[in-house]
Structures are given as structure tokens and as C-alpha cells.
Write an enzyme that holds these catalytic residues in place. Structure first.
Site, PDB file in Angstrom:
ATOM      1  N   ARG A  85      24.167 -29.999   5.630  1.00 31.53           N
ATOM      2  CA  ARG A  85      25.278 -29.266   6.424  1.00 31.53           C
ATOM      3  C   ARG A  85      26.401 -30.397   6.604  1.00 31.53           C
ATOM      4  O   ARG A  85      26.118 -31.646   7.050  1.00 31.53           O
ATOM      5  CB  ARG A  85      24.501 -29.160   7.598  1.00 31.53           C
ATOM      6  CG  ARG A  85      25.721 -28.529   8.607  1.00 31.53           C
ATOM      7  CD  ARG A  85      24.842 -28.200   9.990  1.00 31.53           C
ATOM      8  NE  ARG A  85      25.835 -27.782  10.788  1.00 31.53           N
ATOM      9  CZ  ARG A  85      26.390 -28.427  11.951  1.00 31.53           C
ATOM     10  NH1 ARG A  85      25.905 -29.596  12.259  1.00 31.53           N
ATOM     11  NH2 ARG A  85      27.264 -27.987  12.807  1.00 31.53           N
ATOM     12  N   HIS A 129      35.082 -29.184  12.190  1.00 29.95           N
ATOM     13  CA  HIS A 129      34.195 -30.061  13.177  1.00 29.95           C
ATOM     14  C   HIS A 129      35.216 -30.781  13.557  1.00 29.95           C
ATOM     15  O   HIS A 129      35.113 -32.020  13.311  1.00 29.95           O
ATOM     16  CB  HIS A 129      32.970 -30.740  12.271  1.00 29.95           C
ATOM     17  CG  HIS A 129      31.932 -31.466  13.004  1.00 29.95           C
ATOM     18  ND1 HIS A 129      30.565 -31.229  12.713  1.00 29.95           N
ATOM     19  CD2 HIS A 129      31.995 -32.475  14.072  1.00 29.95           C
ATOM     20  CE1 HIS A 129      29.894 -31.940  13.712  1.00 29.95           C
ATOM     21  NE2 HIS A 129      30.774 -32.661  14.391  1.00 29.95           N
ATOM     22  N   GLU A 174      30.274 -26.965  17.688  1.00 32.92           N
ATOM     23  CA  GLU A 174      30.150 -27.197  19.111  1.00 32.92           C
ATOM     24  C   GLU A 174      31.750 -27.059  19.753  1.00 32.92           C
ATOM     25  O   GLU A 174      32.123 -28.085  20.011  1.00 32.92           O
ATOM     26  CB  GLU A 174      29.966 -28.886  19.240  1.00 32.92           C
ATOM     27  CG  GLU A 174      28.514 -28.943  18.692  1.00 32.92           C
ATOM     28  CD  GLU A 174      28.184 -30.483  18.889  1.00 32.92           C
ATOM     29  OE1 GLU A 174      28.886 -31.206  19.500  1.00 32.92           O
ATOM     30  OE2 GLU A 174      27.121 -30.760  18.862  1.00 32.92           O
ATOM     31  N   ASN A 305      22.559 -27.181  18.221  1.00 35.62           N
ATOM     32  CA  ASN A 305      22.816 -28.387  18.348  1.00 35.62           C
ATOM     33  C   ASN A 305      22.071 -28.824  19.644  1.00 35.62           C
ATOM     34  O   ASN A 305      22.483 -28.563  20.607  1.00 35.62           O
ATOM     35  CB  ASN A 305      23.993 -29.047  18.247  1.00 35.62           C
ATOM     36  CG  ASN A 305      24.628 -28.829  16.715  1.00 35.62           C
ATOM     37  OD1 ASN A 305      23.864 -28.203  16.051  1.00 35.62           O
ATOM     38  ND2 ASN A 305      25.740 -29.317  16.648  1.00 35.62           N
ATOM     39  N   TYR A 307      20.402 -32.140  22.038  1.00 32.59           N
ATOM     40  CA  TYR A 307      20.161 -33.667  22.209  1.00 32.59           C
ATOM     41  C   TYR A 307      19.243 -34.078  23.362  1.00 32.59           C
ATOM     42  O   TYR A 307      18.364 -34.787  23.369  1.00 32.59           O
ATOM     43  CB  TYR A 307      21.483 -34.439  22.058  1.00 32.59           C
ATOM     44  CG  TYR A 307      21.961 -34.190  20.673  1.00 32.59           C
ATOM     45  CD1 TYR A 307      21.639 -35.332  19.711  1.00 32.59           C
ATOM     46  CD2 TYR A 307      22.878 -33.558  20.463  1.00 32.59           C
ATOM     47  CE1 TYR A 307      22.327 -35.172  18.590  1.00 32.59           C
ATOM     48  CE2 TYR A 307      23.422 -33.584  19.064  1.00 32.59           C
ATOM     49  CZ  TYR A 307      23.038 -34.154  17.989  1.00 32.59           C
ATOM     50  OH  TYR A 307      23.431 -34.506  16.939  1.00 32.59           O
ATOM     51  N   GLU A 373      21.445 -29.467  14.400  1.00 29.06           N
ATOM     52  CA  GLU A 373      21.410 -30.904  14.841  1.00 29.06           C
ATOM     53  C   GLU A 373      20.742 -31.334  15.834  1.00 29.06           C
ATOM     54  O   GLU A 373      20.518 -30.711  16.721  1.00 29.06           O
ATOM     55  CB  GLU A 373      22.912 -31.272  15.139  1.00 29.06           C
ATOM     56  CG  GLU A 373      24.091 -31.358  14.334  1.00 29.06           C
ATOM     57  CD  GLU A 373      25.654 -31.873  15.092  1.00 29.06           C
ATOM     58  OE1 GLU A 373      25.289 -32.500  15.835  1.00 29.06           O
ATOM     59  OE2 GLU A 373      26.627 -31.503  14.649  1.00 29.06           O
TER      60      GLU A 373
HETATM   61  O1  IFM Z   1      28.099 -37.081  16.113  1.00 25.92           O
HETATM   62  C1  IFM Z   1      27.902 -35.891  17.091  1.00 25.92           C
HETATM   63  C2  IFM Z   1      28.348 -34.798  15.976  1.00 25.92           C
HETATM   64  O2  IFM Z   1      29.497 -34.792  15.621  1.00 25.92           O
HETATM   65  C3  IFM Z   1      28.389 -33.311  16.688  1.00 25.92           C
HETATM   66  N1  IFM Z   1      27.108 -33.390  17.722  1.00 25.92           N
HETATM   67  C4  IFM Z   1      26.757 -34.438  18.301  1.00 25.92           C
HETATM   68  C5  IFM Z   1      26.574 -35.676  17.483  1.00 25.92           C
HETATM   69  C6  IFM Z   1      26.019 -36.973  18.493  1.00 25.92           C
HETATM   70  O3  IFM Z   1      26.851 -37.170  19.465  1.00 25.92           O
END
Ligand code: IFM
Length: 466
Positions: A85, A129, A174, A305, A307, A373
Site C-alpha cells: 500500500r 495521503h 485519514e 488505520n 494505533y 495501517e
Molecule cells: O506516519 C503516519 C501515517 O502517515 C498515517 N497514519 C499514522 C502514521 C503514524 O503516525
């Protein structure tokens, strides 16, 4: 026993055909910002503005992927991933954001696609992006409706040229970051701090997505999706009504303001009400007739995505007017609880990925999901044995892949998992201080070193099992 998606929950195997991949984005890795007709994006301008990025670092060279992509594609093959990706740099393909495509920019992506094909790796292309051509920002940026139209025109032109070689198209990555970090908090490009502009940007990003999705659909694109950064939001003190309401507002601004129009064709009523003093998200001035139909154009997949989770409290806003991504929600703030966290300070919460996938699946009945992600930053070093022993990242990935597996076992149609990121890269306002890669990059020499987590991930992708 198998569930409707052919997944056997009693093993740690993933279904046949589960997509294993790695992800990157253009400005974070390519460098070559002046090469072959590319013009500045908002991130070039932002990074070159003193004080915006850690140590005033820029993406001018980044990972020099523009020149080193053959080595990087080989690294993907070493990882055993069959899907990659990456994003296209709008200012490389259409330097001013409108007009004809730049042949030299197309040639670069064409070479990259050839190299991926030679290695049997399927491309997943993201059209945006975060690197908006600067000339479009000068004309008003995402708060201006015409930017959405320019984006759709760019998407259509690019798809005409590359569509036959790219099966999976993602419009935006995002949009929350583009809108709320870029136009409200001011910590991402273009660095504006205007809440109303941020909400206008969010609407026009969604509109641009919908217009682009329709244009690609008309051209016969195989699969079209969009990627959101989602997070479960919890009240810091669930017994405190103010914290519960703050969590509701943050959930509205982070998750539902995107999920609802995309998947239900309407903005959430409580978010419209919360924002009423800032901008009229329910009124015709911003949201034209038919916009929500365009935005809710059916998709083939939704990228998630993930985290960390968010813990939110209602503070007393000691500095009114202070820039915040939480538009119209004075005093709403995230709380750190001192729990184990990555080098970003983000709490490690694999359960939050499971909750996010199951919530979206149950509440929205979306198209198939992909974790587009997931990953972690740690302060990695190459040790004298020439290796990078990043056990913490390996453990982070393992726990999140397990959370994905658990969602699958419960019937969520999640079809793939992409690690962020293939390479250490330019981590936006953190510059090169935060390393997310499965592959370590020495930014002085551009030397790449596979980390232990990368070696481990290669075993997972090849076994198709944890
Ligand atoms: O690096 C970023 C990415 O560009 C978008 N999602 C989160 C990642 C980590 O912060």
C-alpha cells in the site's frame, strides 16, 4: 467450525487469501522533491517553515525511495508480503493540482508498478495521503469546495493512465488528520488554526472522496475504498457525566463524522448540534443538495488505520482559544495514564483494534474491512551484530494481529492487515525522530537493515498464521 467468511476460529490460521502487506506514503519516503517537474505540496511548505517540524527536518530526501525503489521492492519481497500500500504524490503527477498529468511523474509510478509486478506484489494505491499541491492551498485549500472537484479530476486522470495495473484504489488516507490536525490544531500542514475551516475541510475531503469514487467507478475501477483512522474513545472517569459527554463529542469528531456520511449518508445529529456555533454542517451553505448521496457512494472496502485508544476528559479549558483538534469542544482533552506506550506516547491497546473492527462491523454493516495501517514507533538502533533487536515492536504487532484474528473469529469480515510501515521514514511533525519501519533506515547513508520484527513478520506472512 468455520464462520460465514470461511475462517476457522479454533486455529490461529488466517483464511486462505488473507492479505498481508506493508504500507508507506509518498512524502514520507520519496524525497526527490524537485525532480522531474514536481512542485511543492503543503508539506514541503510546512516543513520548510522554521519551527514546524522537529529540528526543522523536511522530506526533501526522506528515504530517497524515488531512486531506491528497486531495493525497497526487494525488501517487500523479503518480507513475504504479497500486497503493498503506497500513495501517489499529487504534486508529482499534477504539479499545480489541475491541468494535464506530468509524464515524468507517471513514469516513476509506472516503473514502481513494473517492479512490483516482477516480484508478484499487488499494488494498493492511495490517491491522497496529505500532500496537497501548494497552489491549491493558496487558492483556499480543502475548506474550499473547488478542491474536492480538483481532486476528483486528478483521480480520474490518474486512473485512466494506471487503472489497468492497479486493482485496489483508496481515495483518501485519514481525512481526520488532513482536516483537524491540518486546519484546526495546526500541527500538520497547512498549519491553520481555524475550527470552521477544519469542518469545511472535512466535508470537502468527503465530497472529494465521493466524486473520485464515482469517477473511478464509471471508468470500471476494480475495487474502491477509503481509509479512516479510527479509535475507541473512553471517558477518563466514566462516573463523571462531563467526561462521558466529552468522550461522546470526541467520538463524534474523530469517528462518526466520517463513518456516518460514508456509510449511512448523513452527518450524526449530535455532531451537527455540537458544531452549530462553529459552522452549519446541517445547512445548505456548506452541504449542498446531493452531497451526501455522493459521499455515500457504495464502496468495495473500508480501510481502518489503528494505533491506540483515546481516553478523554472534560478539562476546564485554562487557555481559551488554544488550538485543538476538538473543534467546538472547549476543554476536551486526551489523558495519558502512564500505561505502557510506544515511543509516540500512544498507549498500547490491542483490544482497541478488536473493539474498533467489531464496532464498525456491527453498527455500520460496512463493506469488507482491511487493517490498512497498524504499527509502532520505538527508538531502534543497529547493534554491533548488524541487527535491530526490536522485540517491543514484534510484541506490539503480534498482539494486534491476534486482535484482528479475534475479530475474524467473531464473524467480522476483515480481509487483510498492512503494517505501518515498510521503512523508517519522515514522521510528519516528528521528522525522523520516530521510527515505525520493519526496515531500519540510516538517514545519513540510506542503508536499509531488516529489523527482527521484519524477520518475524515474514514468518507470519508465509505461514498465514500467528
Ligand atoms: O506516519 C503516519 C501515517 O502517515 C498515517 N497514519 C499514522 C502514521 C503514524 O503516525
Amino acid at each position: 467450525m468455520t464462520n460465514p467468511h470461511g475462517h476457522d476460529p479454533s486455529t490461529s490460521r488466517f483464511p486462505e487469501g488473507f492479505v498481508w502487506g506493508a504500507a508507506t506514503s509518498s512524502y514520507q519516503i520519496e524525497g526527490a522533491v524537485h525532480a522531474d517537474g514536481r512542485l511543492p505540496s503543503i508539506w514541503d511548505t510546512f516543513a520548510h517553515t522554521p519551527g514546524r517540524v522537529h529540528r526543522n527536518q523536511t522530506g526533501d530526501l526522506a528515504d530517497d525511495h524515488y531512486h531506491r525503489y528497486p531495493e525497497d521492492v526487494s525488501l517487500l519481497a523479503d518480507l513475504g508480503v504479497t500486497h503493498y500500500r503506497f500513495s501517489l504524490a499529487w504534486p508529482r503527477l499534477q504539479p499545480e493540482g489541475y491541468g494535464p498529468l506530468n509524464g515524468a511523474g507517471l513514469d516513476f509510478y509506472s516503473r514502481l508498478l513494473d517492479s512490483l509486478r516482477e516480484h508478484g506484489i499487488t499494488p494498493w494505491v492511495t490517491l491522497y495521503h496529505w500532500d496537497l499541491p501548494q497552489s491549491l492551498e493558496d487558492a483556499g485549500g480543502w475548506p474550499r469546495r473547488e478542491t474536492a472537484e480538483h481532486f476528483a479530476a486528478y483521480a480520474a486522470l490518474v486512473h485512466q493512465r494506471l487503472g489497468d495495473r492497479v486493482p485496489h484504489w483508496t481515495t483518501l488516507n485519514e481525512p481526520w488528520c488532513s482536516a483537524f490536525l491540518g486546519y484546526a490544531a495546526g500541527i500538520h500542514a497547512p498549519g491553520r488554526t481555524d475550527g470552521a475551516a477544519a469542518v469545511r475541510a472535512a466535508h470537502h475531503l468527503l465530497l472529494g472522496h465521493g466524486l473520485a469514487a464515482r469517477a473511478l467507478r464509471e471508468q470500471g475501477a476494480r475495487e474502491i475504498g477509503v481509509t479512516l483512522n479510527l479509535a475507541p474513545v473512553e471517558a477518563a472517569e466514566p462516573d463523571r457525566a462531563a467526561d462521558r459527554d466529552a468522550a461522546r463529542r470526541a467520538d463524534g469528531l474523530m469517528n462518526r463524522i466520517f463513518l456516518d456520511p460514508l456509510l449511512r449518508g448523513a452527518y450524526p445529529a449530535d455532531v451537527v448540534a455540537d458544531l452549530a456555533d462553529v459552522v452549519d454542517l446541517g445547512g445548505a451553505g456548506l452541504v449542498h443538495d446531493g452531497d451526501l448521496d455522493v459521499i455515500s457512494t457504495p464502496l468495495d472496502f473500508l480501510g481502518v488505520n489503528y494505533y491506540t485508544r483515546l481516553v478523554i476528559r472534560q478539562g476546564d479549558d485554562p487557555k481559551p482559544g488554544r488550538p485543538t483538534p476538538w473543534v467546538g469542544a472547549a476543554g476536551v482533552e486526551t489523558v495519558g495514564r502512564g500505561l505502557p506506550a510506544t515511543a509516540m506516547g500512544w498507549e498500547i491497546a490491542p483490544d482497541g483494534l478488536h473493539r474498533t473492527l467489531t464496532r464498525v462491523w456491527r453498527e455500520y454493516g460496512p463493506p469488507p474491512l482491511y487493517v490498512t495501517e497498524n504499527g509502532a514507533a520505538y527508538d531502534d538502533e543497529v547493534t554491533p551484530d548488524g541487527r535491530v533487536h526490536d522485540e517491543q515492536r514484534r510484541a506490539y504487532l503480534e498482539s494486534h494481529i491476534a486482535a484482528t484474528h479475534r475479530a475474524l473469529a467473531e464473524g467480522v469480515d476483515v480481509r487483510g492487515y498492512f503494517v505501518w510501515s515498510l521503512l523508517d521514514n519522515f514522521e510528519w511533525a516528528y521528522g525522523y525522530a520516530k521510527r515505525f519501519g520493519l526496515v531500519h533506515v540510516d538517514f545519513e547513508t540510506q542503508r536499509r537493515t531488516m529489523k527482527d520484527s521484519g524477520r518475524w513478520f515474514a514468518e507470519i506472512t508465509r505461514a498465514n498464521a500467528l
